[in-house]
Design an enzyme around this catalytic site. Structure first.
Site, short mmCIF file in Angstrom:
data_model
loop_
_atom_site.label_atom_id
_atom_site.label_comp_id
_atom_site.label_asym_id
_atom_site.label_seq_id
_atom_site.Cartn_x
_atom_site.Cartn_y
_atom_site.Cartn_z
CG HIS A 85 -1.37 1.55 -8.04
ND1 HIS A 85 -2.59 1.37 -7.24
CD2 HIS A 85 -1.70 1.35 -9.25
CE1 HIS A 85 -3.40 0.92 -8.19
NE2 HIS A 85 -2.79 1.14 -9.30
CB SER B 211 5.82 0.07 -4.97
OG SER B 211 6.76 -0.09 -4.21
CG ASP C 285 2.34 -5.21 5.91
OD1 ASP C 285 2.09 -4.82 4.87
OD2 ASP C 285 3.65 -5.27 6.50
NE ARG C 286 4.98 -9.89 0.42
CZ ARG C 286 5.48 -9.90 -0.70
NH1 ARG C 286 4.76 -10.56 -1.70
NH2 ARG C 286 6.59 -9.49 -1.28
CG ASP C 287 6.90 -7.99 2.13
OD1 ASP C 287 7.07 -8.92 2.04
OD2 ASP C 287 6.55 -7.06 1.14
CG ASN D 266 1.10 -0.37 0.04
OD1 ASN D 266 -0.01 -0.55 -0.27
ND2 ASN D 266 1.55 0.54 0.89
CB CYS E 193 -5.68 0.62 -3.47
SG CYS E 193 -4.73 0.39 -4.93
#
Length: 541
Positions: free
Chosen positions: A110, A76, A31-33, A74, A118
């Site tokens: 999204h 968004s 995961d990134r953040d 994610n 996804c």
């Protein structure tokens, strides 16, 4: 209308050259953040990128080991217009400048309302990253900081490791299959688990006759399968000593040439008093095997030492087992297993300590022998979902009234529902199936149940043997998991899974056989609508 995900990027030889670093993993997805960099909400500014402490060194350890790396994130903010795709790529370029290159970036653009496949907790990003890296989700580890990351990993059949932050909710920590203090700790755990299943000193040649032992229930025997296959790959002949409750599962395992069924009073859940004559007969039977060595597989709470003594008396010259207790001269290989790893990996680690490893091409997954007989029942044409309400351990079974509601909800959603159970569970299966399912209680043996589960779109089941049967045939599992034992050790292994139930209930880690809390709240509160949603996630369309 959902917009398609942006294509990711793959770099260099790690994009899919088929290289297999370890028997367990090919790739680590991150995961990134909150996992790689500080969580700056909707960040489109490269100047605000701040790597988390130790992230670069941890990633470099993985790169040095040849592990492929991908980011699954994610975003968004793209759907909400908070930043542009160009700004996002600038942020990613800055992350790579600070943390080194990644082999792929899998991004969901999204919002929650878009209904895409996804956005985590859906498994789409894990599937995309695995495809881009030329591997399968079951050979990936996903490291993230919230429950959505773990749910996405499980739903894809990948391994999940949670690295909590101050915003991680306590229930997310309780539900996680594994937890590490930080990213360096997660990387250390990944590398440790990979090393544990590889022999330190591989064998120079094949062993002769090896006696392997797993005297417990059907599920326990099934999760030991990879370890037994590893032994079989390096032995001329394998004899399996099992108990009466595990006999049916033992007959389904590949790699076993002969079975010995014997009840061991220090293992059996309802033991009879120790009978000296019975122990003498067992010792004589073990001596008759003529084993060159023995590998004694046990669960984390069991001792191998009583049987090791009998094996010595039977003349077995080499005995390997996991033992925290001092074994004296009873063991030649006294292995210390990593704490908290899945039971199949625990078994593989013992096999490796004894010098046995899975052969190239044999995945470390649960597996059944080929050519199982067809079930003695007619299965419906088209797809169906199986609900298995019973369990040999009452504390792990979902209450019958809730299972009845689950069957009704699945039927109302358009699913054909088959309700399965053993000969002693006919009354239970009839009650549960009356809500809209087909009652198959007591109509088939374990091999027939395996064939039924193999044809299912999904299995809804508690923490009991059929969950591991589903993992062995590759059927997704909605796991109604009572937390009396750790999910990370006993959850369905390397198969798409959704876990439901209260992971923080008062019964957590008690190993209770009968629910110690009135009303069975850990599973009694499962929402049938959540089961329907889980089946849709695991078996869409």
């Amino acid at each position: 209308m959902a917009r398609p995900c942006r294509p990711g990027r793959v770099r260099g030889h790690c994009a899919g050259d088929g290289t297999v670093l370890t028997p367990l993993y090919d790739a680590v997805l991150l995961d990134r953040d909150g996992t790689l960099v500080e969580d700056v909400p909707y960040n489109g500014d490269p100047e605000k990128v701040r790597p988390l402490p130790g992230a670069r060194a941890a990633l470099d350890r993985l790169r040095a080991a040849g592990v492929r790396l991908a980011v699954v994130t994610n975003q968004s903010g793209l759907a909400r217009g908070y930043f542009t795709e160009r700004q996002m790529h600038a942020v990613h370029a800055r992350i790579e400048e600070l943390l080194g290159p990644f082999d792929h970036w899998a991004v969901c653009p999204h919002d929650d309302t878009d209904g895409c496949a996804c956005r985590k907790p859906a498994p789409g990003l894990v599937h995309e990253a695995a495809r881009a890296l030329g591997t399968a989700p079951r050979r990936c580890v996903l490291v993230g900081d919230i429950g959505r990351d773990m749910a996405a990993a499980l739903a894809a059949g990948a391994t999940g490791i949670l690295v909590p932050t101050p915003v991680t909710r306590p229930e997310e920590v309780a539900e996680a299959p594994a937890v590490a203090r930080d990213l360096p700790g997660a990387v250390a755990e990944i590398l440790r688990r990979a090393r544990a299943v590889r022999p330190v000193v591989p064998r120079a040649g094949r062993a002769g006759t090896v006696l392997v032992v797993r005297s417990d229930s059907a599920g326990d025997v099934l999760v030991t399968g990879p370890g037994i296959r590893a032994v079989a790959a390096g032995a001329e002949r394998v004899v399996l000593l099992c108990g009466p409750r595990g006999r049916a599962a033992a007959e389904l395992l590949p790699g076993v040439d002969e079975l010995i069924e014997w009840r061991l009073p220090w293992i059996d859940g309802s033991p009879e008093p120790v009978d000296p004559d019975d122990m003498r007969r067992l010792t004589a039977r073990l001596a008759a095997v003529g084993a060159d060595e023995a590998v004694v597989f046990t669960s984390f709470h069991q001792s191998p030492l009583p049987l090791a003594l009998l094996l010595r008396m039977a003349g077995v010259p080499r005995v390997s087992a996991i033992s925290d207790d001092y074994p004296g001269s009873l063991l030649d290989v006294r292995h210390r297993a990593p704490v908290g790893v899945p039971e199949p990996e625990r078994a593989l680690s013992l096999a490796a300590a004894a010098g046995f490893a899975l052969p190239a091409g044999d995945e470390p997954v649960l597996r059944l022998r080929a050519g199982l007989p067809a079930p003695a029942v007619d299965l419906p044409a088209g797809g169906y979902v199986v609900v298995h309400p019973g369990s040999s351990v009452p504390a792990r079974a979902c209450p019958p009234e809730r299972c009845t509601e689950i069957v009704a909800a699945l039927a109302a959603d358009g699913h054909r529902v088959l309700v399965t159970g053993g000969p002693g569970e006919r009354e239970l299966t009839a009650r549960v199936a009356a809500a809209g399912g087909t009652d198959l209680g007591g109509t088939t043996d374990l091999a027939g149940l395996a064939r039924i589960v193999a044809g299912a779109r999904c299995l809804v089941v508690g923490n009991t043997g059929p969950a591991h049967l589903a993992a062995a045939v590759g059927t997704p599992v909605v796991s109604l998991f009572a937390p009396t034992v750790p999910f990370g050790q006993w959850g369905p292994y390397r198969v798409p899974t959704v876990r439901l139930g209260d992971a923080g209930a008062a019964c957590r880690d008690t190993r209770a056989a009968t629910c110690p809390v009135a009303g069975h709240p850990c599973l009694g509160g499962v929402d049938p609508a959540a089961v329907v949603a889980a089946v849709r996630r695991l078996a869409p369309g």
